[in-house]
Design an enzyme around this catalytic site. Structure first.
Site, mmCIF file in Angstrom:
data_model
loop_
_atom_site.group_PDB
_atom_site.id
_atom_site.type_symbol
_atom_site.label_atom_id
_atom_site.label_comp_id
_atom_site.label_asym_id
_atom_site.label_seq_id
_atom_site.Cartn_x
_atom_site.Cartn_y
_atom_site.Cartn_z
ATOM 1 N N PRO A 29 0.823 -1.210 0.000
ATOM 2 C CA PRO A 29 0.000 0.000 0.000
ATOM 3 C C PRO A 29 0.861 1.265 0.000
ATOM 4 C CG PRO A 29 -0.849 -1.583 1.579
ATOM 5 C CD PRO A 29 0.471 -2.120 1.099
ATOM 6 N N TYR A 180 -0.999 5.375 13.376
ATOM 7 C CA TYR A 180 -2.450 5.403 13.177
ATOM 8 C C TYR A 180 -3.165 4.604 14.278
ATOM 9 C CZ TYR A 180 -1.048 7.494 8.765
ATOM 10 O OH TYR A 180 -0.488 8.326 7.824
ATOM 11 N N ARG A 228 -1.081 -4.972 8.100
ATOM 12 C CA ARG A 228 0.140 -4.171 7.928
ATOM 13 C C ARG A 228 0.473 -3.593 9.298
ATOM 14 N NH1 ARG A 228 2.748 0.120 3.635
ATOM 15 N NH2 ARG A 228 4.451 -1.356 3.404
ATOM 16 N N ASP A 270 10.828 4.343 7.384
ATOM 17 C CA ASP A 270 10.090 3.430 6.504
ATOM 18 C C ASP A 270 10.438 3.724 5.036
ATOM 19 O OD1 ASP A 270 8.110 1.342 6.211
ATOM 20 O OD2 ASP A 270 6.849 2.867 5.298
ATOM 21 N N CYS A 348 14.856 2.983 -8.644
ATOM 22 C CA CYS A 348 14.532 4.099 -7.745
ATOM 23 C C CYS A 348 15.834 4.680 -7.194
ATOM 24 C CB CYS A 348 13.676 3.545 -6.606
ATOM 25 S SG CYS A 348 13.491 4.642 -5.214
ATOM 26 N N CYS A 351 15.186 9.329 -3.661
ATOM 27 C CA CYS A 351 15.194 10.777 -3.395
ATOM 28 C C CYS A 351 13.948 11.237 -2.650
ATOM 29 C CB CYS A 351 15.303 11.550 -4.701
ATOM 30 S SG CYS A 351 13.897 11.261 -5.811
ATOM 31 N N CYS A 366 7.677 11.398 -9.786
ATOM 32 C CA CYS A 366 8.878 10.598 -9.567
ATOM 33 C C CYS A 366 10.019 11.169 -10.388
ATOM 34 C CB CYS A 366 8.599 9.151 -9.975
ATOM 35 S SG CYS A 366 10.052 8.098 -9.942
ATOM 36 N N ASP A 650 16.405 22.984 -16.904
ATOM 37 C CA ASP A 650 16.867 24.150 -16.151
ATOM 38 C C ASP A 650 17.185 25.328 -17.058
ATOM 39 O OD1 ASP A 650 16.613 22.672 -13.894
ATOM 40 O OD2 ASP A 650 18.762 22.319 -13.600
#
Ligand SMILES: Cc1cc2nc3c(=O)[nH]c(=O)nc-3n(C[C@H](O)[C@H](O)[C@H](O)COP(=O)(O)O)c2cc1C
Ligand code: SF4
Length: 686
Positions: A29, A180, A228, A270, A348, A351, A366, A650
């Site tokens: 998730p 939570y 989870r 995490d 990945c 960042c 992303c 840029d």
């Protein structure tokens, strides 16, 4: 290409209660920032991952009741039957590609401030979540739940589970993580209750068990029930009869769910940024879970290497390889491994720009994957490209993030592309930045694109080629794209918070000087009002080399914007470790080559610090002289057969790397598109 046999284990099916995941790739998730208001955007975003081979594709947190209202942050909901159709769009897309769809039912408890619903937040014992960030601070404090509230919560979970089943989900979650509500019951700091839900670990776990049971009753044998759970805090607490409370919790719940999805407790640990944590960083916290339960276990840790994934399975750490960010950066990661193309994985870079989009309240962005969030609204498929509209050849000048992505995307469309750069190697700003502390993984932005370009016959690469306007005119390309980046200025910051004139003179430097190899004599002050990562990283880098480095910022924190990317607390720690003192809420009021005068941004109170080198990290300006020199010669462009001159990245508008990549990508996707062929489709709630 055939699959490498050593990765076969990753493609074994896994039984999860009554359903079977077709392989071990599990998109855990993660919020998309898309909410129920953008259901088609969201459905396609998830569907593309299923198409890319993820065997399970989950939602982000889905609120089960208006008392879990995260606004103005984006969140999904299943509050009533009217919400079902929005989610059904996603499950249809996911099922179309043979994957399972999971839904993370969620109640935020004291963490959700209910700014829209204005319902007093609920919590075990009225203890607020003590946020350190303004965006998460609220003044309506939570109230303690009574027995009726507890029964209501279980009913809301069951109702959410029934709706989830109607929406077509295969795996339904109870979420006891990240501060939570069910997580708050697990920790005595939040849970001071003296009834059956507080005190002993058995009592603190009771609510989670009831939520799991209610979910199972609601979904019967149709869906799997997943838990989870965050284990970081609990792992640090000794148990009564076990090494830690985390061991006790898992033992108590060992048979309750069909799947354990294990994670850390706070976003910075995490979704650990690559600057401060390697791949598989969760392992020391979650490595025990499989030993205590027969149920399958999924976990995360920015997994992008198939060898690391195999090792997690073979060593008995995990059964399913969870991915949030790796699935955003490359939705086709599993398919690439399946097809023996693992070298093509767009890894990945860690960042956390994706996290910043959630904080911004917008659909996920992303750095590595410019198509994330654009799959439906811009019709950008990460692996499918419109064919060329002509046989035009394109010269891209500048091989930084924008030029590289533009070139690779044009080449994937089938255009003949020439990429030139004045520097001896491609990479633009990343040539320097990837060598700074913690930023090596960011170099993947360059490496993946260069790897793709080198494999293509329709690409010519010319590093070390500085092009003057006449050179460009003589090269016989039909289109010229200028991507020459930006430069840092020595502009200053006024008491009124706007940029003022430059502070020039001996001893004043910018990051470009450091990139060019200048070693500034100490004492050094790095003055930051850019607020993203670079000033902090340069200070850390110089601080490791010398004891005479200080960091000064107009903001209230070092690298203040990095709270958006989870990096801020770790930046402070890193600067501390490098021996760099931090001066916040200060602007530079003067510099005489020996001392810098700092003024408090609010009171104006001044102080002086010894300083021989002042590095200003504030404002960037486009390096657009080549563009303007060519634009000023329309007749020469015409004579040279150049039909189009453009600038991207840029050089057009300085921004973070994510913006440069996206700008280069958009140019290439829309190049020679006819009217109406470059849509920006507006979504609408269903
Ligand atoms: C953009 C983003 C949004 C996230 N939203 C959620 C969420 O809604 N629920 C959740 O349990 N975890 C969420 N996470 C955490 C991830 O599920 C995962 O635990 C974390 O990113 C580490 O996994 P990774 O290294 O594969 O990214 C989110 C992560 C990201 C990057
Ligand atoms: S934004 Fe950065 S951290 Fe997030 S998925 Fe993309 S590359 Fe990874």
């Amino acid at each position: 290409m055939p699959r490498n046999q050593r990765f076969d284990v990753l493609f074994e099916p896994v039984q999860i209660g009554p359903v079977t995941a077709p392989n071990r790739f599990y998109q855990v998730p993660h919020a998309s920032g898309m909410t129920n208001a953008l259901p088609h955007v969201r459905a396609r975003f998830r569907g593309v991952k299923a198409e890319g081979g993820w065997g399970v594709v989950c939602t982000g947190a889905v609120s089960i009741h208006p008392s879990s209202d995260d606004s103005p942050l984006p969140f999904a909901m299943l509050w009533d039957d009217k919400d079902i159709a929005a989610h059904a769009l996603m499950t249809e897309e996911v099922h179309r590609h043979g994957a399972l769809a999971g839904v993370e039912l969620w109640h935020g408890g004291a963490c959700t401030l209910n700014r829209t619903s204005r319902i007093a937040p609920i919590s075990p014992s009225g203890m607020p979540w003590l946020s350190t960030h303004l965006g998460f601070m609220g003044n309506l404090k939570p109230r303690s739940m009574d027995a009726t509230d507890l029964r209501d919560l279980v009913k809301w979970q069951a109702a959410g589970a029934r709706r989830a089943m109607q929406a077509g989900f295969d795996i339904v979650y109870v979420y006891a993580g990240m501060g939570y509500l069910p997580y708050e019951f697990l920790l005595p700091e939040y849970n001071h209750r003296t009834d059956a839900y507080g005190g002993s670990i058995e009592n603190r776990v009771r609510l989670v068990r009831e939520l799991l049971e209610a979910t199972r009753d609601a979904v019967g044998h149709k869906c799997a029930v997943a838990l989870r759970i965050s284990l970081e805090e609990l792992r640090g607490r000794p148990g009564r009869n076990a090494p830690s409370e985390a061991h006790e919790v898992i033992t108590l719940l060992a048979d309750a769910p069909d799947l354990f999805d294990v994670k850390m407790d706070s976003s910075p640990t995490d979704c650990a940024p690559s600057r401060f944590a390697p791949e598989a960083s969760h392992e020391p916290v979650i490595d025990f879970v499989k030993k205590l339960t027969e149920k399958p276990v999924v976990g995360v840790g920015r997994f992008t290497s198939p060898d690391v994934m195999v090792s997690q399975i073979k060593r008995g750490i995990l059964d399913l390889i969870g991915g949030a960010r790796p699935s955003i950066a490359d939705p086709f990661l599993p398919r690439k491994i399946a097809e023996g193309r693992e070298h093509e994985i767009r890894e990945c870079i860690g960042c956390n720009i994706c996290i910043s989009s959630w904080h911004d309240g917008v659909p996920v962005r992303c750095t590595q994957n410019p198509t994330a969030g654009e799959e439906w609204r811009s019709n950008w498929h990460p692996e499918v490209f419109a064919p060329p509209a002509s046989d035009s050849s394109i010269l891209v000048v500048g091989g930084g993030p924008a030029g590289l992505d533009c070139a690779v995307t044009l080449a994937r469309r089938g255009y003949a592309v020439t990429l030139a750069d004045a520097a001896g190697e491609f990479g633009g700003r990343l040539r320097f930045e990837r060598r700074l502390p913690g930023l090596a993984a960011w170099g993947r932005v360059v490496d993946w694109r260069l790897g793709q370009l080198r494999e293509r016959a329709n690409v010519n690469l010319y590093p070390g080629s500085e092009l003057a306007p006449d050179d460009v005119l003589g090269l016989e390309h039909r289109h010229v794209v200028i991507a020459t980046g930006a430069r840092w200025t020595k502009m200053q910051f006024s008491t009124l918070e706007f940029p003022v004139g430059e502070l020039d003179g001996p001893g004043v430097y910018t990051p470009d000087d450091i990139a060019a190899g200048v070693v500034p004599p100490g004492p050094v002050i790095v003055f930051d009002f850019d607020n993203y990562y670079l000033a902090g990283v340069i200070a850390e880098h110089l601080g490791r080399l010398s004891s005479e480095v200080a960091y000064v910022t107009t903001a209230g924190n070092a690298s203040a914007w990095t709270y958006m990317t989870n990096e801020l607390p770790l930046v402070h720690r890193a600067l501390g470790k490098a021996g760099v003192p931090i001066h916040t809420l200060q602007r530079v009021a003067g510099f005489d080559g020996e001392c810098v005068t700092l003024a408090d941004v609010y009171s104006g109170a001044e102080k002086r610090l010894a300083c021989r080198s002042l590095i200003v990290v504030g404002i960037r300006k486009p390096n657009d002289s080549l563009y303007h020199a060519l634009a000023a010669r329309p007749k020469d462009l015409d004579r040279a057969g150049i039909a189009g001159l453009s600038r991207i990245g840029d050089c057009f508008a300085p921004g973070a790397i994510v913006h440069a990549v996206h700008g280069g990508h958009r140019f290439a996707r829309e190049f020679e598109a006819k009217a109406g062929e470059a849509p920006y489709t507006r979504d609408y709630p269903v």
